[in-house]
Design an enzyme around this catalytic site. Structure first.
Site, short mmCIF file in Angstrom:
data_model
loop_
_atom_site.label_atom_id
_atom_site.label_comp_id
_atom_site.label_asym_id
_atom_site.label_seq_id
_atom_site.Cartn_x
_atom_site.Cartn_y
_atom_site.Cartn_z
N THR A 1 30.73 107.60 12.28
CA THR A 1 29.84 108.65 11.78
C THR A 1 30.54 110.00 11.73
OG1 THR A 1 27.87 109.93 12.39
CG2 THR A 1 28.99 108.82 14.18
N ASP A 2 30.06 110.87 10.85
CA ASP A 2 30.62 112.23 10.80
C ASP A 2 30.31 113.01 12.08
OD1 ASP A 2 27.90 112.65 10.39
OD2 ASP A 2 28.12 113.85 8.57
N GLU A 3 29.33 112.52 12.87
CA GLU A 3 28.93 113.27 14.07
C GLU A 3 30.05 113.33 15.11
OE1 GLU A 3 25.09 112.78 15.72
OE2 GLU A 3 24.14 112.50 13.77
N TYR B 1 25.13 110.21 21.93
CA TYR B 1 25.34 109.28 20.81
C TYR B 1 26.72 109.50 20.18
CZ TYR B 1 25.32 107.78 15.93
OH TYR B 1 25.68 107.24 14.72
N LYS C 1 30.15 107.11 19.97
CA LYS C 1 30.78 106.68 18.71
C LYS C 1 32.25 107.12 18.67
CE LYS C 1 29.01 104.91 15.59
NZ LYS C 1 28.78 103.47 15.27
P1 NAD Z 1 19.96 101.12 13.11
O1 NAD Z 1 19.57 101.70 14.42
O2 NAD Z 1 18.97 101.11 12.00
O3 NAD Z 1 20.45 99.61 13.30
C1 NAD Z 1 21.25 99.20 14.36
C2 NAD Z 1 21.24 97.68 14.41
O4 NAD Z 1 22.11 97.26 15.47
C3 NAD Z 1 19.86 97.08 14.72
O5 NAD Z 1 19.60 95.99 13.87
C4 NAD Z 1 19.98 96.62 16.16
O6 NAD Z 1 19.14 95.52 16.47
C5 NAD Z 1 21.45 96.26 16.24
N1 NAD Z 1 21.97 96.32 17.60
C6 NAD Z 1 21.81 97.31 18.52
N2 NAD Z 1 22.42 97.00 19.66
C7 NAD Z 1 23.00 95.78 19.47
C8 NAD Z 1 23.80 94.94 20.29
N3 NAD Z 1 24.11 95.26 21.54
N4 NAD Z 1 24.24 93.77 19.76
C9 NAD Z 1 23.93 93.41 18.49
N5 NAD Z 1 23.16 94.17 17.69
C10 NAD Z 1 22.71 95.35 18.16
O7 NAD Z 1 21.28 101.88 12.69
P2 NAD Z 1 21.78 102.37 11.24
O8 NAD Z 1 21.19 103.68 10.95
O9 NAD Z 1 21.64 101.25 10.30
O10 NAD Z 1 23.32 102.60 11.56
C11 NAD Z 1 24.24 101.53 11.48
C12 NAD Z 1 25.62 102.03 11.87
O11 NAD Z 1 26.00 103.08 11.01
C13 NAD Z 1 25.67 102.61 13.29
O12 NAD Z 1 26.88 102.22 13.87
C14 NAD Z 1 25.63 104.11 13.08
O13 NAD Z 1 26.31 104.77 14.11
C15 NAD Z 1 26.35 104.25 11.75
N6 NAD Z 1 25.95 105.39 10.91
C16 NAD Z 1 24.64 105.62 10.62
C17 NAD Z 1 24.31 106.67 9.77
C18 NAD Z 1 22.88 106.96 9.40
O14 NAD Z 1 22.62 107.97 8.75
N7 NAD Z 1 21.92 106.12 9.73
C19 NAD Z 1 25.33 107.47 9.21
C20 NAD Z 1 26.66 107.20 9.55
C21 NAD Z 1 26.96 106.15 10.38
O1 DAU Z 2 25.42 112.19 10.36
C1 DAU Z 2 25.30 110.82 10.55
C2 DAU Z 2 24.23 110.54 11.58
O2 DAU Z 2 22.99 110.85 10.96
C3 DAU Z 2 24.23 109.12 12.09
O3 DAU Z 2 25.43 108.89 12.79
C4 DAU Z 2 23.04 108.86 13.03
O4 DAU Z 2 23.00 107.49 13.39
C5 DAU Z 2 21.78 109.21 12.27
O5 DAU Z 2 20.67 109.07 13.14
C6 DAU Z 2 21.84 110.64 11.74
O6 DAU Z 2 21.81 111.60 12.84
P1 DAU Z 2 20.94 112.95 12.75
O7 DAU Z 2 20.67 113.42 14.12
O8 DAU Z 2 21.53 113.91 11.78
O9 DAU Z 2 19.61 112.32 12.05
P2 DAU Z 2 18.05 112.54 12.33
O10 DAU Z 2 17.33 111.85 11.21
O11 DAU Z 2 17.67 112.20 13.72
O12 DAU Z 2 17.88 114.10 12.14
C7 DAU Z 2 18.27 114.75 10.95
C8 DAU Z 2 17.96 116.24 11.12
O13 DAU Z 2 16.55 116.41 11.18
C9 DAU Z 2 18.49 116.84 12.42
O14 DAU Z 2 18.90 118.17 12.18
C10 DAU Z 2 17.29 116.83 13.34
C11 DAU Z 2 16.13 117.03 12.40
N1 DAU Z 2 14.84 116.42 12.80
C12 DAU Z 2 14.84 115.08 13.08
C13 DAU Z 2 13.67 114.46 13.47
C14 DAU Z 2 13.65 112.99 13.83
C15 DAU Z 2 13.68 117.17 12.83
O15 DAU Z 2 13.68 118.38 12.53
N2 DAU Z 2 12.51 116.55 13.20
C16 DAU Z 2 12.47 115.23 13.55
O16 DAU Z 2 11.36 114.74 13.92
#
Ligand code: NAD
Ligand code: DAU
Length: 340
Positions: free
Chosen positions: A129-131, A154, A158
């Protein structure tokens, strides 16, 4: 990639991005054998994969990536590509319960790397992730050489996992890639994350909780564009390389919330400013010129179209998110938002 005998192990394939990627793979490479290993935590949902559950080239295994024995057995059976999506992914949950983030995101990754090394996986891809780069001020972008400076449990987990991936490349010569993507949005995103939470709350006539001043900036990418980028890395990524992936769509949270309300014809009076997230990163912005230049990837969706598609999807799949929101989610929501 030719396909016939290629086996791809996707971990976390029942989550948001993982399920989109499993669907993408079987649509575009129906001859691949796709194994999905997922623990089915609160975020894993087999409803996402109903359309392919009986596909002859798809196998689902319920299990934990930390389970060395199970992972070893699966990988020993012959895996060409191992793509690790499995993670605890929500920043807010990492603030209330960091331990599980270390276990799944760090230890789980090391278990997968070890199996990949032992059984000769051709390529291991870590979905990071970019985080991991921390937070930006108003100017500048994250590049692949920006220092790691994670601020939440988190992102710290990562970043730690990324360092193990690097070590398995440098020490053992495992063929790895790391992708670092910005915020995804689209179908099947769990309604704890900003966009699906705000869409579903607005549809239910509930308040939209905006953290702090709402001027935090994220760079949004439609999930299908992320899937295409991972495909490019599978096919053309060079050993040991990191690829940033981003949409070039910087928006404040408040802008997004207002766009959602506008699109749904709901009043701005639903917005409620609530207590900020501790350690809240102010801005993320990705320089994705490397993957564009070297692997010929480009985002296809612009944000306005992608957001409309996403809102339409949530409108047409009320059953999908309503089932989630009426379960144990209610306890989570109370804990996170009640006294905020
Ligand atoms: P998500 O939380 O929707 O899904 C995570 C999945 O992993 C779920 O199906 C869960 O059951 C499974 N899981 C959790 N723990 C596990 C374990 N111990 N063994 C096997 N399976 C397990 O997450 P997402 O948003 O789809 O993100 C997927 C990946 O992409 C993550 O690694 C996250 O860090 C990365 N990522 C997410 C975003 C985003 O915006 N959502 C952006 C950049 C990177
Ligand atoms: O940048 C990539 C990341 O983006 C991934 O690695 C993470 O898995 C994914 O969860 C996401 O992280 P963020 O913290 O950026 O996403 P989130 O949707 O939780 O929040 C996005 C922005 O919105 C953040 O600035 C917090 C704000 N927010 C979020 C929630 C849930 C609110 O203001 N209110 C809310 O209720």
């Amino acid at each position: 990639m030719k396909g016939q005998d290629i086996t791809v192990l996707v971990t976390g394939g029942a989550g948001f991005i993982g399920s989109n990627f499993v669907l993408y793979l079987l649509k575009n490479y129906p001859q691949f054998h796709v194994i999905n290993l997922d623990k089915l935590t609160y975020a894993g949902n087999l409803d996402n994969l109903k359309s392919i559950e009986n596909h002859p080239n798809y196998t689902f295994i319920k299990g934990d990536i930390c389970d060395e024995k199970l992972v070893g057995e699966i990988v020993a059976g012959g895996v060409d590509y191992l793509i690790n999506f499995a993670a605890e992914s929500h920043v807010d949950r990492s603030i209330t319960d960091p331990g599980i983030f270390v276990r799944t995101n760090v230890l789980g990754t090391q278990v997968l790397l070890e199996a990949a090394k032992k059984y000769g996986v051709k390529k291991y891809i870590q979905i990071s992730t970019d985080e991991v780069y921390g937070s930006l001020d108003k100017e500048g972008y994250f590049t692949e050489t920006s220092p790691l400076a994670p601020n939440s449990p988190y992102s710290a987990s990562k970043a730690s996992a990324d360092l193990f991936v690097r070590a398995y490349y440098k020490t053992f010569g495992l063929n790895v890639n790391i992708t670092r993507c910005s915020n995804n949005y689209g179908p099947y995103q769990f309604p704890e994350k900003l966009i699906p939470l705000m869409i579903s709350n607005a549809l239910e006539g509930k308040e939209l909780p905006v953290y702090g001043d709402g001027l935090y900036v994220r760079d949004w990418l439609y999930v299908e564009d992320h899937c295409r980028a991972i495909d490019a890395v599978m096919q053309r990524g060079k050993p040991g390389e990191i690829y940033n992936i981003g949409g070039g769509n910087e928006k404040t949270n408040l802008e997004i919330v207002r766009l959602i309300l506008q699109e749904l014809n709901k009043p701005e009076s639903l917005i409620r400013f609530v207590k900020d997230r501790p350690g809240h990163d102010r801005r993320y912005a990705i320089d994705s010129s490397k993957i564009q230049r070297e692997l010929n990837w480009r985002p296809y969706y612009d944000f306005t179209d992608g957001l409309k598609l996403t809102i339409r999807w949530y409108l047409e799949h009320v059953d999908w998110w309503y089932k989630i929101k009426s379960g144990e989610y209610q306890e989570y929501y109370q804990k996170m938002y009640q006294d905020r």
